[in-house]
Each structure stands twice: as C-alpha cells, then as structure tokens.
Motif scaffolding. Structure first.
Motif, mmCIF file in Angstrom:
data_model
loop_
_atom_site.group_PDB
_atom_site.id
_atom_site.type_symbol
_atom_site.label_atom_id
_atom_site.label_comp_id
_atom_site.label_asym_id
_atom_site.label_seq_id
_atom_site.Cartn_x
_atom_site.Cartn_y
_atom_site.Cartn_z
ATOM 1 N N PHE A 78 14.603 56.962 -20.493
ATOM 2 C CA PHE A 78 14.304 57.854 -21.472
ATOM 3 C C PHE A 78 14.691 59.397 -19.911
ATOM 4 C CE2 PHE A 78 10.431 55.781 -23.758
ATOM 5 C CZ PHE A 78 10.757 55.570 -24.180
ATOM 6 N N ARG A 79 15.550 58.516 -19.026
ATOM 7 C CA ARG A 79 16.118 59.560 -17.926
ATOM 8 C C ARG A 79 16.524 60.615 -18.717
ATOM 9 N NH1 ARG A 79 19.636 57.611 -14.176
ATOM 10 N NH2 ARG A 79 19.242 55.346 -13.373
ATOM 11 N N SER A 80 16.435 61.630 -19.700
ATOM 12 C CA SER A 80 16.693 63.077 -19.978
ATOM 13 C C SER A 80 14.951 63.497 -20.673
ATOM 14 C CB SER A 80 17.718 63.049 -21.699
ATOM 15 O OG SER A 80 16.934 62.015 -22.085
ATOM 16 N N HIS A 81 14.086 62.925 -20.597
ATOM 17 C CA HIS A 81 12.790 62.965 -21.075
ATOM 18 C C HIS A 81 12.153 63.151 -19.258
ATOM 19 C CE1 HIS A 81 14.212 62.338 -25.041
ATOM 20 N NE2 HIS A 81 13.887 63.213 -25.700
ATOM 21 N N VAL A 82 11.841 62.480 -18.867
ATOM 22 C CA VAL A 82 10.965 62.157 -17.527
ATOM 23 C C VAL A 82 12.477 62.081 -16.412
ATOM 24 C CG1 VAL A 82 9.773 60.464 -15.711
ATOM 25 C CG2 VAL A 82 9.684 60.561 -18.934
ATOM 26 N N TRP A 83 11.807 63.107 -14.879
ATOM 27 C CA TRP A 83 12.800 63.304 -14.498
ATOM 28 C C TRP A 83 13.031 61.924 -13.499
ATOM 29 C CZ3 TRP A 83 11.056 63.078 -8.306
ATOM 30 C CH2 TRP A 83 11.068 63.365 -7.629
ATOM 31 N N GLY A 85 13.367 58.901 -14.834
ATOM 32 C CA GLY A 85 13.634 57.822 -15.932
ATOM 33 C C GLY A 85 12.772 56.719 -15.731
#
Length: 169
Positions: A78-83, A85
């Motif tokens: 989730f690197r693109s969703h959470v700083w 990841g």
C-alpha cells in the motif's frame, strides 16, 4: 492430598512446544527490529540499520543486503495509499505474537496433546513459513542479496513450523 501438586499435574513444556515458543520469540524480535528500521527510514535520511543476527550489536550505515531489501518495493504494501507503505514485517510481528500466545495457551491449558489444537498451531505456523519462502525467493531472484534480519525471520519461521508439526505428530 489437597494443596500439593502431583507430579503429573506439573506444567511441563513439551520439547516441540519449546521450539515453537523460541521461534515465535525470535521471529517477533527480528520482525520488530525490521519494522523499527523501516519506520526510521520514512524520513528519507540515512540511519543505521540493525542488520545483524545479534540484536543490539554493530549497526550498518552503508549499502548492505538489509538496506537493499528495505528500500525495495517488496518491503511494504500500500505504498501509494499510505505514506511509505505498511512494512511486511509489521503483520509478521502479529503472526509471531499470535503463534507465541497460542503456544503459551496450549501449555497453560494443558492442551498440548489435543490433536485439533496442535493441528491448528501447525496450520498457523504455515503462514510465516510460506511468507518466508516467498520473500527468500524474491530476495535471491529479484534483489540478488539477502538481509540478515530477514534470514533470522526465515529461520524463526522454520523453527515455528518444525516445532508445531513435531508437536502435532
């Protein structure tokens, strides 16, 4: 006689259960160190890494297998969703904690001879072992290096699985 503990009532850990507990402890420890290193690097500055099999020993600041693994796209989801990841070592900590607590439960409730309970422990121990195999494959085939902390987690996963299967059988 009341008030005395008979020899058969004494809580005595099964040797395979001890293997599971040791594996879960070290898996939790090394996954925790890996998570700590990941969080430290979220500020994009160079910090030392705990790239050692011995917690608290010399840390590395240069390029190492641990640095390569941590900075790779495989180290978090989730690197693109959470700083930054979510580091994969974070759920690993939860899995090792669960395995450890379940093993303690088997010991304290004296269910270490219950086939269903020990089969569940063996099944639960398959999760970190399978994840370790996948991550080892990625490390060797995609990254071309291994991280010492990751290898320690792989060994802890194997210890949990071998101990759980030994207890179940």
């Amino acid at each position: 006689m009341r008030g005395t503990i008979a020899a058969e009532d004494h809580v005595r850990p099964h040797p395979w259960l001890v293997v599971v507990l040791v594996g879960a402890f070290f898996g939790l420890l090394f996954a925790g160190l890996s998570t700590y290193d990941f969080v430290q690097h979220l500020d994009r500055q160079v910090h030392s890494l705990h790239c050692s099999f011995i917690p608290g020993s010399a840390t590395a600041t240069g390029e190492s297998g641990c640095q390569v693994a941590m900075m790779s796209s495989y180290s978090s989801v989730f690197r693109s969703h959470v700083w930054g990841g979510i580091p994969i070592s974070l759920p690993a900590m939860a899995v090792f904690a669960f395995i450890g607590f379940f093993a303690v439960d088997l010991l304290l409730t004296r269910r270490k001879d219950d086939v269903r309970a020990t089969a569940f422990l063996a099944l639960a121990a398959c999760l970190p072992a399978l994840a370790s195999l996948v991550m080892l494959f990625i490390s060797l085939s995609k990254l071309g290096t291994t991280c010492k902390l990751c290898v320690a987690i792989y060994i802890a996963s194997a210890a949990c699985l071998v101990g759980a299967i030994g207890l179940w059988r």
